[in-house]
Design an enzyme around this catalytic site. Structure first.
Site, PDB file in Angstrom:
ATOM      1  N   SER A 130       0.646  -1.095  -0.071  1.00  0.00           N
ATOM      2  CA  SER A 130      -0.155  -0.173  -0.193  1.00  0.00           C
ATOM      3  C   SER A 130       0.949   1.267   0.058  1.00  0.00           C
ATOM      4  CB  SER A 130      -1.083   0.098   1.237  1.00  0.00           C
ATOM      5  OG  SER A 130      -0.225   0.166   2.352  1.00  0.00           O
ATOM      6  N   LYS A 179       1.073   4.667   6.670  1.00  0.00           N
ATOM      7  CA  LYS A 179       0.379   5.703   5.817  1.00  0.00           C
ATOM      8  C   LYS A 179       1.086   7.180   6.048  1.00  0.00           C
ATOM      9  CE  LYS A 179      -2.605   2.406   4.919  1.00  0.00           C
ATOM     10  NZ  LYS A 179      -2.617   1.483   3.824  1.00  0.00           N
TER      11      LYS A 179
END
Length: 278
Positions: A130, A179
């Site tokens: 990701s 993230k």
């Protein structure tokens, strides 16, 4: 000629090893109790400073690259062995009471050191794609866990957070995610023409946050150009660098600051990818 009972005592070799054991429990303790108290204290504080410097060099962004960390990792065992050699000296016999206190002090010292170290730096293995291409599956990273002691996360930083404090039922519990911060508390987030729009203005920053591919069919929030998300207090809006294949705030909302573990600063493995993370 002397009788066997009058033979002079042999060398105190067997009583040298307790000094080594003491120094394994508490750095420099064998030297200290062996009679050289100043040197013992110097070994204790010197190795403590060297150990914490190694931890700081692993993840602090002010220390560029991994070379200082590697050098300190090489020096620490060398100085430890030197200290243990210096601890191999005659030691006055200690009764069970002082030994018990020293063992307890050694255990307490190691527990405190471990706790403090984890509040400065931690290592994580990154298992998903990701965050490609910044982080790829199999990357092992250092996270500066002291990064947000005195300030909140800022836009552009890659943060590691634990999912337990997030309210969304879509997230698994007891997991760590990494993230990139796209917006911070009080900001209004939109996606217009594929671009991130913060407080009505498209982001012009270099890198992934300035891209134009943030909208996707599977996104739960911000489905239309009129949709807006207001980042609550003490929270941030995060997005994966692999924006078309990332499960992030576009699906489940903001990350509370209390859930943030720290900031990803360096890749240490594999060697071919080792270095600072931007």
């Amino acid at each position: 000629m002397t009788s066997p009972s009058e033979q002079p005592p042999g060398p105190r070799v067997l009583r040298r090893w307790p000094g080594v054991l003491l120094s394994l429990l508490i750095p420099g303790a064998g030297v200290f109790f062996g009679g050289d108290r100043r040197a013992g204290l110097c070994w204790f504080f010197g190795l403590s400073v060297l150990g914490y410097s190694t931890v700081l060099a692993s993840s602090f962004p002010l220390v560029p690259g991994l070379l200082p960390f590697i050098v300190l990792c090489l020096f620490y065992p060398i100085f430890t062995i030197w200290m243990l050699v210096r601890s191999f000296r005659p030691l006055d016999r200690l009764s069970s009471g002082p030994w018990t206190l020293i063992v307890l002090a050694g255990v307490a010292l190691n527990v405190a050191e471990s706790a403090l170290t984890s509040h400065l730096s931690r290592a994580f293995r990154f298992p998903t794609g990701s965050m490609k291409p910044t982080l790829v599956p199999g990357d092992r990273v250092f996270v500066q866990t002291s990064a947000f002691w005195f300030r909140p996360p800022q836009r552009g930083e890659i943060v590691v957070f634990k999912t337990d404090l997030l309210e969304s039922s879509a997230l698994p519990r007891d997991q760590y995610y990494a993230k990139r911060v796209a917006a911070v508390q009080g900001e209004k987030v939109q996606i217009q023409q594929g671009r991130l729009v913060i407080n009505g203005r498209p982001l012009e920053e270099a890198g992934v946050l300035g891209g134009s591919n943030f909208w996707a069919e599977h996104v739960t929030l911000l489905k239309t150009t009129n949709d807006a998300f207001y980042v609550p207090s003490n929270a941030c809006f995060v997005i994966g660098d692999n924006v078309t294949n990332s499960f992030d705030s576009r699906h489940w909302g903001a990350v509370p600051y209390a859930a943030v573990i720290g900031r990803v600063t360096k890749i240490y493995w594999p060697i071919s990818r080792a270095g600072d993370v931007r």
